[in-house]
Design a protein around this motif. Sequence first.
Motif, short mmCIF file in Angstrom:
data_model
loop_
_atom_site.label_atom_id
_atom_site.label_comp_id
_atom_site.label_asym_id
_atom_site.label_seq_id
_atom_site.Cartn_x
_atom_site.Cartn_y
_atom_site.Cartn_z
N PHE A 41 0.83 -1.20 0.00
CA PHE A 41 0.00 0.00 0.00
C PHE A 41 0.87 1.25 0.00
N VAL A 42 0.41 2.27 -0.71
CA VAL A 42 1.02 3.59 -0.70
C VAL A 42 -0.06 4.59 -0.31
N LYS A 43 0.18 5.36 0.73
CA LYS A 43 -0.78 6.36 1.23
C LYS A 43 -0.15 7.74 1.11
N ASP A 44 -0.80 8.61 0.31
CA ASP A 44 -0.30 9.97 0.09
C ASP A 44 1.15 9.96 -0.37
N GLY A 45 1.48 9.00 -1.25
CA GLY A 45 2.80 8.94 -1.85
C GLY A 45 3.86 8.26 -1.00
N ALA A 75 -10.73 4.05 8.24
CA ALA A 75 -11.23 5.25 8.93
C ALA A 75 -10.15 5.87 9.80
N ASP A 76 -9.41 5.05 10.54
CA ASP A 76 -8.35 5.57 11.40
C ASP A 76 -7.22 6.17 10.58
N ALA A 77 -6.90 5.55 9.45
CA ALA A 77 -5.80 6.03 8.62
C ALA A 77 -6.08 7.41 8.04
N PHE A 78 -7.35 7.69 7.75
CA PHE A 78 -7.71 8.97 7.15
C PHE A 78 -8.45 9.89 8.13
N ASN A 79 -8.35 9.55 9.43
CA ASN A 79 -8.95 10.39 10.48
C ASN A 79 -10.44 10.65 10.24
N ILE A 80 -11.17 9.59 9.92
CA ILE A 80 -12.60 9.68 9.72
C ILE A 80 -13.29 9.01 10.91
N PRO A 81 -14.04 9.76 11.72
CA PRO A 81 -14.74 9.13 12.85
C PRO A 81 -15.69 8.04 12.38
N VAL A 82 -15.72 6.93 13.10
CA VAL A 82 -16.62 5.83 12.77
C VAL A 82 -17.24 5.30 14.05
#
Length: 235
Positions: A41-45, A75-82
């Motif tokens: 996986f690559v996240k934001d480069g 959700a945690d990786a992109f700071n999205i509350p769940v």
Amino acid sequence: MRRISMVLLLVVTALFCLATGAYAASKITAIKAFLDGDIKFVKDGVNWQPTDSKGNEVLPITYNGTTYLPLRVIADAFNIPVKYDGRAKTISLGNTEGVSDNQNVTLYAKQMKTEYSASAYYDVIDKKQLVFGGHQYNGAFAVTASSSEIYYLKVDFGQKYNSLHLIMVGKANMKFKVYNGDKQQLTDEISLVEGEVKEVDVDLQGSQFATIYTYGADTSNGYPLVYILKDSYVK
């Protein structure tokens, strides 16, 4: 948009996070899937390794040519509350403040907005002022009441709801009515007794707004406050 698209694509993976006993439910289907440790996986480069809340490595699942990760990890990786309501089997993404486990949305929720016509308005957070009927409340909107039907508090719920459980306390004897955003009356005249907690269920009829008019107060010694407690909720 990329973040939203990714989350929407992976929402279905939430079923992998449910308790084992959930498989007895009628809408749960057993599948044959594979943990795929070869996928990177690559996240934001930047190279990124999915992990759970304890820092343990999480492998993606491959099923019918599609790759899945647990919703909580994304959700945690992109700071999205769940938030997951196990009783209703409902997953809430985004702002979940003010959302109770049975999906009632209280007036504590960030999307709640107010406007008023009164001599004074307060967003009360001082708990010393919020003990009513032997119960400690944590927040309230407070406005002054008048002798006639001219002062009001309007609450914008952020979206349309069918019902409002309204909790109010007056610092003097007074009356109130509730209207929707189109100034259509939703309740009859209701009396408030000084210091007593009043709970009323209001049929919002699919409205996004509730306007509460408070009146009938003795203003000879000033305009008394009425508290709309934030434990009130819509659903």
